[in-house]
Scaffold this motif. Sequence first.
Motif, PDB file in Angstrom:
ATOM      1  N   SER A  11     -16.509  14.326   0.418  1.00  0.00           N
ATOM      2  CA  SER A  11     -16.946  15.637  -0.051  1.00  0.00           C
ATOM      3  C   SER A  11     -17.560  15.489  -1.436  1.00  0.00           C
ATOM      4  CB  SER A  11     -15.761  16.610  -0.111  1.00  0.00           C
ATOM      5  OG  SER A  11     -14.799  16.185  -1.061  1.00  0.00           O
ATOM      6  N   GLU A  12     -18.435  16.409  -1.795  1.00  0.00           N
ATOM      7  CA  GLU A  12     -19.120  16.312  -3.078  1.00  0.00           C
ATOM      8  C   GLU A  12     -18.178  16.497  -4.261  1.00  0.00           C
ATOM      9  OE1 GLU A  12     -22.416  19.072  -2.806  1.00  0.00           O
ATOM     10  OE2 GLU A  12     -23.773  17.416  -2.285  1.00  0.00           O
ATOM     11  N   ASP A  13     -16.990  17.087  -4.026  1.00  0.00           N
ATOM     12  CA  ASP A  13     -16.038  17.268  -5.116  1.00  0.00           C
ATOM     13  C   ASP A  13     -14.999  16.150  -5.177  1.00  0.00           C
ATOM     14  OD1 ASP A  13     -14.848  18.074  -2.768  1.00  0.00           O
ATOM     15  OD2 ASP A  13     -14.160  20.016  -3.515  1.00  0.00           O
ATOM     16  N   CYS A  14     -15.239  15.037  -4.467  1.00  0.00           N
ATOM     17  CA  CYS A  14     -14.429  13.834  -4.676  1.00  0.00           C
ATOM     18  C   CYS A  14     -14.790  13.214  -6.025  1.00  0.00           C
ATOM     19  CB  CYS A  14     -14.709  12.803  -3.574  1.00  0.00           C
ATOM     20  SG  CYS A  14     -13.716  12.979  -2.074  1.00  0.00           S
ATOM     21  N   VAL A  15     -13.902  12.373  -6.527  1.00  0.00           N
ATOM     22  CA  VAL A  15     -14.223  11.579  -7.704  1.00  0.00           C
ATOM     23  C   VAL A  15     -15.505  10.808  -7.423  1.00  0.00           C
ATOM     24  CG1 VAL A  15     -12.766   9.641  -6.921  1.00  0.00           C
ATOM     25  CG2 VAL A  15     -13.330   9.868  -9.343  1.00  0.00           C
ATOM     26  N   ASP A  16     -16.308  10.599  -8.463  1.00  0.00           N
ATOM     27  CA  ASP A  16     -17.590   9.915  -8.322  1.00  0.00           C
ATOM     28  C   ASP A  16     -17.414   8.563  -7.639  1.00  0.00           C
ATOM     29  OD1 ASP A  16     -20.169   8.937  -8.630  1.00  0.00           O
ATOM     30  OD2 ASP A  16     -19.888   8.433 -10.750  1.00  0.00           O
ATOM     31  N   LEU A  17     -18.115   8.379  -6.542  1.00  0.00           N
ATOM     32  CA  LEU A  17     -18.064   7.119  -5.797  1.00  0.00           C
ATOM     33  C   LEU A  17     -18.420   5.930  -6.680  1.00  0.00           C
ATOM     34  CD1 LEU A  17     -17.902   5.560  -3.074  1.00  0.00           C
ATOM     35  CD2 LEU A  17     -20.298   6.205  -2.691  1.00  0.00           C
ATOM     36  N   VAL A  53      10.840  12.068   1.906  1.00  0.00           N
ATOM     37  CA  VAL A  53       9.415  11.926   1.602  1.00  0.00           C
ATOM     38  C   VAL A  53       8.614  12.869   2.483  1.00  0.00           C
ATOM     39  CG1 VAL A  53       7.443  10.341   1.619  1.00  0.00           C
ATOM     40  CG2 VAL A  53       9.707   9.537   0.897  1.00  0.00           C
ATOM     41  N   GLU A  54       7.704  13.627   1.882  1.00  0.00           N
ATOM     42  CA  GLU A  54       6.887  14.574   2.640  1.00  0.00           C
ATOM     43  C   GLU A  54       5.535  14.001   3.027  1.00  0.00           C
ATOM     44  OE1 GLU A  54       6.568  18.193   0.495  1.00  0.00           O
ATOM     45  OE2 GLU A  54       8.674  18.753   0.763  1.00  0.00           O
ATOM     46  N   SER A  55       4.984  13.146   2.184  1.00  0.00           N
ATOM     47  CA  SER A  55       3.659  12.604   2.479  1.00  0.00           C
ATOM     48  C   SER A  55       3.471  11.278   1.770  1.00  0.00           C
ATOM     49  CB  SER A  55       2.561  13.582   2.034  1.00  0.00           C
ATOM     50  OG  SER A  55       2.588  13.761   0.624  1.00  0.00           O
ATOM     51  N   LEU A  56       2.431  10.547   2.168  1.00  0.00           N
ATOM     52  CA  LEU A  56       2.116   9.265   1.560  1.00  0.00           C
ATOM     53  C   LEU A  56       0.930   9.405   0.609  1.00  0.00           C
ATOM     54  CD1 LEU A  56       2.302   6.867   4.654  1.00  0.00           C
ATOM     55  CD2 LEU A  56       4.040   7.197   2.880  1.00  0.00           C
ATOM     56  N   ASN A  57       0.820   8.453  -0.285  1.00  0.00           N
ATOM     57  CA  ASN A  57      -0.372   8.323  -1.095  1.00  0.00           C
ATOM     58  C   ASN A  57      -1.591   8.254  -0.171  1.00  0.00           C
ATOM     59  OD1 ASN A  57      -2.358   6.027  -1.990  1.00  0.00           O
ATOM     60  ND2 ASN A  57      -1.604   6.907  -3.895  1.00  0.00           N
ATOM     61  N   ALA A  58      -2.716   8.851  -0.596  1.00  0.00           N
ATOM     62  CA  ALA A  58      -3.911   8.919   0.255  1.00  0.00           C
ATOM     63  C   ALA A  58      -4.381   7.537   0.684  1.00  0.00           C
ATOM     64  CB  ALA A  58      -5.027   9.662  -0.470  1.00  0.00           C
ATOM     65  N   ALA A  59      -4.342   6.571  -0.233  1.00  0.00           N
ATOM     66  CA  ALA A  59      -4.798   5.219   0.106  1.00  0.00           C
ATOM     67  C   ALA A  59      -3.861   4.566   1.119  1.00  0.00           C
ATOM     68  CB  ALA A  59      -4.900   4.363  -1.158  1.00  0.00           C
ATOM     69  N   VAL A  60      -2.559   4.805   0.981  1.00  0.00           N
ATOM     70  CA  VAL A  60      -1.601   4.241   1.931  1.00  0.00           C
ATOM     71  C   VAL A  60      -1.782   4.884   3.306  1.00  0.00           C
ATOM     72  CG1 VAL A  60       0.845   3.995   2.476  1.00  0.00           C
ATOM     73  CG2 VAL A  60       0.061   3.663   0.127  1.00  0.00           C
ATOM     74  N   ALA A  61      -1.972   6.199   3.326  1.00  0.00           N
ATOM     75  CA  ALA A  61      -2.200   6.889   4.597  1.00  0.00           C
ATOM     76  C   ALA A  61      -3.449   6.358   5.286  1.00  0.00           C
ATOM     77  CB  ALA A  61      -2.323   8.397   4.357  1.00  0.00           C
ATOM     78  N   ALA A  62      -4.503   6.150   4.512  1.00  0.00           N
ATOM     79  CA  ALA A  62      -5.739   5.609   5.076  1.00  0.00           C
ATOM     80  C   ALA A  62      -5.502   4.224   5.662  1.00  0.00           C
ATOM     81  CB  ALA A  62      -6.829   5.550   4.004  1.00  0.00           C
ATOM     82  N   ALA A  63      -4.700   3.411   4.985  1.00  0.00           N
ATOM     83  CA  ALA A  63      -4.406   2.065   5.475  1.00  0.00           C
ATOM     84  C   ALA A  63      -3.620   2.110   6.777  1.00  0.00           C
ATOM     85  CB  ALA A  63      -3.630   1.282   4.418  1.00  0.00           C
ATOM     86  N   VAL A  64      -2.608   2.974   6.829  1.00  0.00           N
ATOM     87  CA  VAL A  64      -1.792   3.082   8.037  1.00  0.00           C
ATOM     88  C   VAL A  64      -2.649   3.477   9.233  1.00  0.00           C
ATOM     89  CG1 VAL A  64       0.050   4.428   9.132  1.00  0.00           C
ATOM     90  CG2 VAL A  64       0.358   3.571   6.805  1.00  0.00           C
ATOM     91  N   LEU A  65      -3.489   4.483   9.056  1.00  0.00           N
ATOM     92  CA  LEU A  65      -4.289   4.995  10.158  1.00  0.00           C
ATOM     93  C   LEU A  65      -5.365   4.006  10.605  1.00  0.00           C
ATOM     94  CD1 LEU A  65      -4.734   8.683   8.933  1.00  0.00           C
ATOM     95  CD2 LEU A  65      -3.123   7.835  10.639  1.00  0.00           C
ATOM     96  N   ASN A 122      -7.425   5.243  -6.236  1.00  0.00           N
ATOM     97  CA  ASN A 122      -7.182   5.567  -4.831  1.00  0.00           C
ATOM     98  C   ASN A 122      -8.442   5.384  -4.008  1.00  0.00           C
ATOM     99  OD1 ASN A 122      -4.569   6.191  -4.117  1.00  0.00           O
ATOM    100  ND2 ASN A 122      -4.751   8.377  -4.470  1.00  0.00           N
ATOM    101  N   LEU A 123      -9.536   5.943  -4.490  1.00  0.00           N
ATOM    102  CA  LEU A 123     -10.782   5.863  -3.732  1.00  0.00           C
ATOM    103  C   LEU A 123     -11.247   4.420  -3.591  1.00  0.00           C
ATOM    104  CD1 LEU A 123     -13.146   7.048  -2.237  1.00  0.00           C
ATOM    105  CD2 LEU A 123     -14.220   7.607  -4.435  1.00  0.00           C
TER     106      LEU A 123
END
Length: 263
Positions: free
Chosen positions: A141-147, A236-248, A122-123
């Motif tokens: 955020s620092e608690d995201c998966v390692d960049l 559907v309640e929400s989108l995958n984070a990567a898809v939401a980022a793409a839409v926005l 996703n990241l």
Amino acid sequence: MITSVSNEKVKHIVRLQKKASARQEENCFLVEGVKMAQELPVERLVLAYASESFAARPEQKALCRRLRAETVADHVLAAMSDTRTPQGILAVVRRRELAAQEVWQGKAPLVLVLERLQDPGNLGTILRTAEGAGVTGVLLSEDCVDLYNPKVIRSTMGSIYRLPAACAANLPEAVARMRAAGLCTYAAHLKGEKAYDEEDYRGGAAFLIGNEGAGLSPQLAAASDRYIRIPMAGQVESLNAAVAAAVLTYEANRQRRKGKSGG
């Protein structure tokens, strides 16, 4: 040529592949494959390795020379690789360390703020999409998966080299600083009163996107200027984070290209 998987150089690469702490300590990350090797900024190259069969290909000899790649036996490269089917070349790259405020510099910046994302694919996809949409910086955020997780790096398809990204110890505080710098901050949230395409993103803007399952924390959401929502059909309640980022981000890209707001 290195022929043994017990070689200390091989063990070093395996350690970097497996341990975020080792990558952090050495201020580096690993890349694999031809595309990542071709796009690698040579001034940030630490070292590189190529399999014997890869280095023998006439079409790859120039690349191996450019990266000063040390040759290793094919089975050794396989042991060093994080992929099931290694392409035959990998490299260690120096990180580009940025302070949080550096990701929202410039005229009308477009920023992604990511909180507690846990899926490396996703990241990586978000970073690749962000570059394509014209995002100017990403704050995590620092608690995201390692960049610099190898899976994240592969998913960026080279965007990791070019897209400014940084981590912040306190995201709500960083968002407050963005607002003070003139950016309008938008929380992707189910309680958004307006749909995402009813806002104007032509000025400095930041989108806040939360954890894949839980969304944004109440603290970070409350730090934003506005809540926006992506309308959903069906159940559907929400989108995958990567898809939401793409839409926005592509809506912001559309508005900036056309010079007008949505809606």
